[in-house]
Scaffold this motif. Structure first.
Motif, PDB file in Angstrom:
ATOM      1  N   ARG A  23       0.823  -1.215   0.000  1.00 22.83           N
ATOM      2  CA  ARG A  23       0.000   0.000   0.000  1.00 22.83           C
ATOM      3  C   ARG A  23       0.860   1.270   0.000  1.00 22.83           C
ATOM      4  NH1 ARG A  23      -5.560   1.073   1.927  1.00 22.83           N
ATOM      5  NH2 ARG A  23      -5.740   3.322   2.244  1.00 22.83           N
ATOM      6  N   GLU A  24       1.996   1.231   0.722  1.00 18.74           N
ATOM      7  CA  GLU A  24       2.832   2.439   0.784  1.00 18.74           C
ATOM      8  C   GLU A  24       3.412   2.803  -0.582  1.00 18.74           C
ATOM      9  OE1 GLU A  24       5.322  -0.912   2.794  1.00 18.74           O
ATOM     10  OE2 GLU A  24       3.216  -0.237   2.715  1.00 18.74           O
ATOM     11  N   LEU A  25       3.672   1.804  -1.436  1.00 20.39           N
ATOM     12  CA  LEU A  25       4.157   2.086  -2.781  1.00 20.39           C
ATOM     13  C   LEU A  25       3.046   2.714  -3.628  1.00 20.39           C
ATOM     14  CD1 LEU A  25       6.265  -1.107  -3.614  1.00 20.39           C
ATOM     15  CD2 LEU A  25       7.029   1.076  -2.642  1.00 20.39           C
ATOM     16  N   CYS A  29       2.818   6.566  -5.397  1.00 21.89           N
ATOM     17  CA  CYS A  29       2.439   6.853  -6.790  1.00 21.89           C
ATOM     18  C   CYS A  29       1.293   7.861  -6.844  1.00 21.89           C
ATOM     19  CB  CYS A  29       2.038   5.569  -7.508  1.00 21.89           C
ATOM     20  SG  CYS A  29       3.368   4.390  -7.768  1.00 21.89           S
ATOM     21  N   LEU A  30       0.315   7.679  -5.963  1.00 23.57           N
ATOM     22  CA  LEU A  30      -0.827   8.593  -5.933  1.00 23.57           C
ATOM     23  C   LEU A  30      -0.396   9.999  -5.519  1.00 23.57           C
ATOM     24  CD1 LEU A  30      -3.380   6.159  -4.278  1.00 23.57           C
ATOM     25  CD2 LEU A  30      -3.567   7.102  -6.596  1.00 23.57           C
ATOM     26  N   GLU A  31       0.506  10.063  -4.542  1.00 24.81           N
ATOM     27  CA  GLU A  31       1.000  11.380  -4.117  1.00 24.81           C
ATOM     28  C   GLU A  31       1.751  12.076  -5.252  1.00 24.81           C
ATOM     29  OE1 GLU A  31       3.849  13.513  -0.741  1.00 24.81           O
ATOM     30  OE2 GLU A  31       3.736  11.328  -0.849  1.00 24.81           O
ATOM     31  N   SER A  32       2.564  11.310  -5.974  1.00 22.11           N
ATOM     32  CA  SER A  32       3.316  11.910  -7.080  1.00 22.11           C
ATOM     33  C   SER A  32       2.375  12.453  -8.142  1.00 22.11           C
ATOM     34  CB  SER A  32       4.268  10.872  -7.697  1.00 22.11           C
ATOM     35  OG  SER A  32       3.558   9.894  -8.433  1.00 22.11           O
ATOM     36  N   ALA A  33       1.249  11.767  -8.338  1.00 21.07           N
ATOM     37  CA  ALA A  33       0.285  12.220  -9.347  1.00 21.07           C
ATOM     38  C   ALA A  33      -0.265  13.602  -9.002  1.00 21.07           C
ATOM     39  CB  ALA A  33      -0.853  11.209  -9.464  1.00 21.07           C
ATOM     40  N   THR A  34      -0.455  13.873  -7.714  1.00 18.63           N
ATOM     41  CA  THR A  34      -1.063  15.144  -7.306  1.00 18.63           C
ATOM     42  C   THR A  34      -0.129  16.340  -7.461  1.00 18.63           C
ATOM     43  OG1 THR A  34      -0.428  14.904  -4.973  1.00 18.63           O
ATOM     44  CG2 THR A  34      -2.517  13.924  -5.657  1.00 18.63           C
ATOM     45  N   TRP A  35       1.139  16.080  -7.787  1.00 24.03           N
ATOM     46  CA  TRP A  35       2.078  17.179  -7.997  1.00 24.03           C
ATOM     47  C   TRP A  35       2.177  17.558  -9.475  1.00 24.03           C
ATOM     48  CZ3 TRP A  35       3.758  20.266  -4.330  1.00 24.03           C
ATOM     49  CH2 TRP A  35       3.710  19.813  -3.013  1.00 24.03           C
ATOM     50  N   PHE A 146       2.255   9.457 -12.191  1.00 28.35           N
ATOM     51  CA  PHE A 146       1.997   8.167 -11.540  1.00 28.35           C
ATOM     52  C   PHE A 146       2.815   7.070 -12.212  1.00 28.35           C
ATOM     53  CE2 PHE A 146      -1.083   5.618  -9.010  1.00 28.35           C
ATOM     54  CZ  PHE A 146      -0.779   4.351  -9.506  1.00 28.35           C
ATOM     55  N   LEU A 147       2.787   7.018 -13.530  1.00 30.64           N
ATOM     56  CA  LEU A 147       3.499   5.984 -14.274  1.00 30.64           C
ATOM     57  C   LEU A 147       5.001   6.049 -14.049  1.00 30.64           C
ATOM     58  CD1 LEU A 147       1.581   6.142 -17.678  1.00 30.64           C
ATOM     59  CD2 LEU A 147       1.329   4.409 -15.890  1.00 30.64           C
ATOM     60  N   LEU A 148       5.550   7.257 -14.048  1.00 31.03           N
ATOM     61  CA  LEU A 148       6.991   7.419 -13.847  1.00 31.03           C
ATOM     62  C   LEU A 148       7.395   7.035 -12.421  1.00 31.03           C
ATOM     63  CD1 LEU A 148       7.659  10.735 -15.791  1.00 31.03           C
ATOM     64  CD2 LEU A 148       8.397   8.437 -16.424  1.00 31.03           C
ATOM     65  N   CYS A 149       6.565   7.391 -11.444  1.00 27.43           N
ATOM     66  CA  CYS A 149       6.864   7.029 -10.057  1.00 27.43           C
ATOM     67  C   CYS A 149       6.808   5.512  -9.894  1.00 27.43           C
ATOM     68  CB  CYS A 149       5.867   7.714  -9.122  1.00 27.43           C
ATOM     69  SG  CYS A 149       6.203   7.410  -7.373  1.00 27.43           S
ATOM     70  N   ALA A 150       5.807   4.886 -10.497  1.00 29.34           N
ATOM     71  CA  ALA A 150       5.695   3.427 -10.422  1.00 29.34           C
ATOM     72  C   ALA A 150       6.935   2.759 -11.000  1.00 29.34           C
ATOM     73  CB  ALA A 150       4.440   2.960 -11.162  1.00 29.34           C
ATOM     74  N   HIS A 151       7.386   3.262 -12.143  1.00 28.80           N
ATOM     75  CA  HIS A 151       8.586   2.723 -12.780  1.00 28.80           C
ATOM     76  C   HIS A 151       9.797   2.890 -11.871  1.00 28.80           C
ATOM     77  CE1 HIS A 151      11.437   1.600 -15.796  1.00 28.80           C
ATOM     78  NE2 HIS A 151      11.882   2.819 -16.010  1.00 28.80           N
ATOM     79  N   ASP A 152       9.921   4.036 -11.250  1.00 27.51           N
ATOM     80  CA  ASP A 152      11.036   4.307 -10.348  1.00 27.51           C
ATOM     81  C   ASP A 152      11.023   3.369  -9.135  1.00 27.51           C
ATOM     82  OD1 ASP A 152      13.303   5.897  -9.417  1.00 27.51           O
ATOM     83  OD2 ASP A 152      11.933   6.674  -7.907  1.00 27.51           O
TER      84      ASP A 152
END
Length: 210
Positions: A23-25, A29-35, A146-152
């Protein structure tokens, strides 16, 4: 991960393992999307996260929407409702007389279960056409974040679209207003896909210096 490398190395993943995404991952991703950048600071994005049984319930909502049987099914108990949907797939001629539609529903169900997590993304409608367009663009940028954070984070993902996510019955199931615009269904998990180099047309061929 260096930004340009993350952009260049990210790819759409269609084959996932059954491993559960922490869940923390997902929250990261969700937090990164909001930026994501958004004009007027409208923050127009809405996220609906589905995992486990909720993916099956989504497939049932889609089946109801496609069959036009939503009213009848909702009058039944949860157990009866599941059996109706199950029979709708298994015995299409007897119940609905449309084999092709039933096969399509089964195809959708399998796709929804192909990833351990699905994040449905919608954009708020603006006060006018201009703001609505800006909101849609901002939400698309949020999906890219979101996609870039997930990849990272070592996760695989794919940005999918489908018209059934625009339907009022599916929106009701996801608790999304009819006026919201569907932007993406992000399928997320750990990749079991062989890495294949991506190809892009050179930016020079797409650029005109004015």
């Amino acid at each position: 991960m260096e930004t340009f490398f993350a952009i260049q190395s990210r790819s759409s993943i269609k084959k996932f393992s059954d491993a559960i995404v922490a869940r923390e991952l997902l929250e990261k991703c969700l937090e990164s999307a909001t930026w994501a950048p958004n004009h007027r600071m409208t923050e127009p994005w809405q996220f609906r996260v589905l995992a486990g049984e909720s993916r099956i319930r989504l497939s049932e909502a889609i089946a109801e929407q496609m069959s036009g049987a939503s009213g009848y099914v909702h009058e039944s108990s949860p157990e009866e409702r599941r059996e109706l949907i199950r029979e709708r797939v298994t015995y299409p001629r007897r119940m609905f007389g449309d084999v092709r539609q039933s096969m399509e529903i089964e195809k959708i169900r399998k796709k929804l279960l192909s990833a351990p997590v699905i994040v449905c993304v919608y954009s708020d409608q603006g006060k006018d056409a201009v703001v609505s367009r800006e909101n849609l663009s901002a939400t698309a940028a949020a999906v890219q974040n979101f996609l870039l954070c997930a990849h990272d984070l070592g996760l695989g993902a794919i940005w999918r679209t489908a018209e059934y996510f625009e339907g009022s019955h599916v929106k009701s199931f996801l608790n999304v207003g009819d006026e919201a615009s569907f932007v993406a269904a992000i399928y997320l998990g750990y990749s079991e896909q062989r890495q294949v180099p991506r190809r892009r047309t050179s930016w020079e061929k797409k650029t005109l210096w004015v």
